[in-house]
Write an enzyme that holds these catalytic residues in place. Sequence first.
Site, PDB file in Angstrom:
ATOM      1  N   CYS A 172       8.556   7.092  -7.019  1.00 25.48           N
ATOM      2  CA  CYS A 172       9.387   5.892  -7.109  1.00 25.48           C
ATOM      3  C   CYS A 172       8.860   4.873  -8.121  1.00 25.48           C
ATOM      4  O   CYS A 172       9.486   3.846  -8.349  1.00 25.48           O
ATOM      5  CB  CYS A 172       9.501   5.261  -5.727  1.00 25.48           C
ATOM      6  SG  CYS A 172       9.868   6.481  -4.454  1.00 25.48           S
ATOM      7  N   HIS A 312       9.947  -4.034  -4.789  1.00 25.08           N
ATOM      8  CA  HIS A 312      10.196  -2.602  -4.577  1.00 25.08           C
ATOM      9  C   HIS A 312      10.961  -2.414  -3.268  1.00 25.08           C
ATOM     10  O   HIS A 312      11.971  -1.719  -3.235  1.00 25.08           O
ATOM     11  CB  HIS A 312       8.869  -1.852  -4.541  1.00 25.08           C
ATOM     12  CG  HIS A 312       9.029  -0.372  -4.434  1.00 25.08           C
ATOM     13  ND1 HIS A 312       9.650   0.386  -5.408  1.00 25.08           N
ATOM     14  CD2 HIS A 312       8.660   0.506  -3.460  1.00 25.08           C
ATOM     15  CE1 HIS A 312       9.653   1.658  -5.052  1.00 25.08           C
ATOM     16  NE2 HIS A 312       9.061   1.757  -3.867  1.00 25.08           N
ATOM     17  N   GLU A 323       4.040  -4.920   0.925  1.00 25.41           N
ATOM     18  CA  GLU A 323       4.484  -5.651  -0.260  1.00 25.41           C
ATOM     19  C   GLU A 323       4.536  -7.157   0.019  1.00 25.41           C
ATOM     20  O   GLU A 323       4.168  -7.970  -0.838  1.00 25.41           O
ATOM     21  CB  GLU A 323       5.831  -5.151  -0.749  1.00 25.41           C
ATOM     22  CG  GLU A 323       6.229  -5.786  -2.083  1.00 25.41           C
ATOM     23  CD  GLU A 323       7.408  -5.114  -2.757  1.00 25.41           C
ATOM     24  OE1 GLU A 323       7.638  -5.395  -3.944  1.00 25.41           O
ATOM     25  OE2 GLU A 323       8.105  -4.299  -2.102  1.00 25.41           O
ATOM     26  N   LYS A 344      17.507  -2.745  -3.351  1.00 23.80           N
ATOM     27  CA  LYS A 344      17.780  -1.517  -2.601  1.00 23.80           C
ATOM     28  C   LYS A 344      18.606  -1.780  -1.341  1.00 23.80           C
ATOM     29  O   LYS A 344      19.130  -0.834  -0.742  1.00 23.80           O
ATOM     30  CB  LYS A 344      16.470  -0.817  -2.252  1.00 23.80           C
ATOM     31  CG  LYS A 344      15.717  -0.284  -3.473  1.00 23.80           C
ATOM     32  CD  LYS A 344      14.419   0.381  -3.084  1.00 23.80           C
ATOM     33  CE  LYS A 344      13.637   0.843  -4.299  1.00 23.80           C
ATOM     34  NZ  LYS A 344      13.066  -0.263  -5.086  1.00 23.80           N
ATOM     35  N   HIS A 349      17.676   3.630  -2.279  1.00 23.00           N
ATOM     36  CA  HIS A 349      16.477   3.860  -3.076  1.00 23.00           C
ATOM     37  C   HIS A 349      16.754   4.991  -4.060  1.00 23.00           C
ATOM     38  O   HIS A 349      16.893   6.151  -3.672  1.00 23.00           O
ATOM     39  CB  HIS A 349      15.316   4.221  -2.150  1.00 23.00           C
ATOM     40  CG  HIS A 349      13.989   4.266  -2.838  1.00 23.00           C
ATOM     41  ND1 HIS A 349      13.850   4.106  -4.196  1.00 23.00           N
ATOM     42  CD2 HIS A 349      12.734   4.456  -2.349  1.00 23.00           C
ATOM     43  CE1 HIS A 349      12.579   4.194  -4.516  1.00 23.00           C
ATOM     44  NE2 HIS A 349      11.881   4.405  -3.403  1.00 23.00           N
ATOM     45  N   PHE A 409       5.207   7.344  -3.854  1.00 21.61           N
ATOM     46  CA  PHE A 409       4.412   8.229  -3.010  1.00 21.61           C
ATOM     47  C   PHE A 409       3.217   8.746  -3.831  1.00 21.61           C
ATOM     48  O   PHE A 409       3.346   9.047  -5.021  1.00 21.61           O
ATOM     49  CB  PHE A 409       5.246   9.421  -2.546  1.00 21.61           C
ATOM     50  CG  PHE A 409       6.147   9.138  -1.377  1.00 21.61           C
ATOM     51  CD1 PHE A 409       6.160   7.915  -0.746  1.00 21.61           C
ATOM     52  CD2 PHE A 409       6.999  10.122  -0.899  1.00 21.61           C
ATOM     53  CE1 PHE A 409       6.989   7.671   0.338  1.00 21.61           C
ATOM     54  CE2 PHE A 409       7.835   9.900   0.180  1.00 21.61           C
ATOM     55  CZ  PHE A 409       7.828   8.667   0.803  1.00 21.61           C
TER      56      PHE A 409
END
Length: 423
Positions: A172, A312, A323, A344, A349, A409
């Site tokens: 991502c 994000h 975050e 998002k 996503h 990830f």
Amino acid sequence: MRAADWPPPRRVVVTGMGMLSALGNDVGSSWDGLVAGRSGIRRIEAFDPSRLTSQVAGEVRDFDPSDVLDRKDMRRTDRYIQFALVASRQALDQAGLPGRLEGELAEATGVIMGSGLGGVNTLFDNVLIMADRGPDRISPFFIPMGIANTGAGQVAIAFGPLGPNFATVSACATGGHAIGEAWETIRRRDADVMIAGGVEAAIHEAAIGGFCSMKALSTRNDDPAGSSRPFDTGRDGFVIGEGAGAVILEALEHAEARGATPLAEVIGYGATADAAHITLPAPGGIGAVRAARRALDKAGLEPAAIDHLNAHATSTPEGDKAELQAIKTIFGKHASKVAVTANKSMLGHTLGAAGAIEAIFTILAIRTGIVPPTINLESPDEEAGGLDLTPLRAGKREIRTAVSNSFGFGGQNTTLVFTRFAA
């Protein structure tokens, strides 16, 4: 040449942007939907999702690549490659660059177009064909349609750039890495122009099934528009999306020489690793903190110079929490003055495309002074205390400089810093 004799890094501006998203098939329609707080998430239409625990997605609808591909080539290119070509063509058009680059311009132009998963529809479908009918029935285009670098290669084949060409693959964080590395490529004079971005087309039963097995996806199937809930206490996982974002980055002197209009300037980029866990963020979001600090150092800015942050914010319990902690650590006393948004909540996503799509929205926030809302944010996480997360409705404010975060990830983090262009 000795290091002391190297010329200083060049200024880099954005001169074109292209996009496909669940909210529209270009930048303008996607931005309009985002500002209006309209969700693009619905029950999956690409296939019957009834066997899945997560049955919602942010799909690109009414997609037509016929402006860049004929019917034969459509059959020979995966959907993610088609996305890359269409978004890149939109960006080149806005930048005022020709339909096909030639001569010195072609040699001075490169492509970094990343994808987190590549041509997963092609990969999974051909595995099923092999299992059912044997390996001799696998498509001869199986490999070039499926591998993640072909999108970047096909952009060059279609439009002619002969400079540096590769794909970033960092889950991502892919789109953020692509733009950041393209920025560095121009700064060090390895290219004058770069087509950069991220693309993903992974709405396939097997791919979504894999995320379901990880318990990573929202199962709020009875409320698709409310299923992606960044920073909300009711969040239960992310919603998969698809799309593409492409930008034209250009050395300032090159853009000025051809009369191009800078849309914004890229002034910082940081990339770090958590080195902690395959899927969970490092405690306190410390990897994100280090990425932001590197980006701000390159930009020559203190945290107090930032007006807006595009988070994000995937709508996962641990990711959003980390975050929020990172934002407070990065900005300290200034944190309450930074307008934060989570795109998002409306797009889902988009994995490898997310960093590029959200970078474009960050640029538009600078240009318009509009902060898109974080929809579905009805009960903020306790870690959000004191922060402005732009809940439910868009905000209006002066934005000169903004950052965009992307985390993948494997613990891979990027931060990009954009500012309003000033000659």
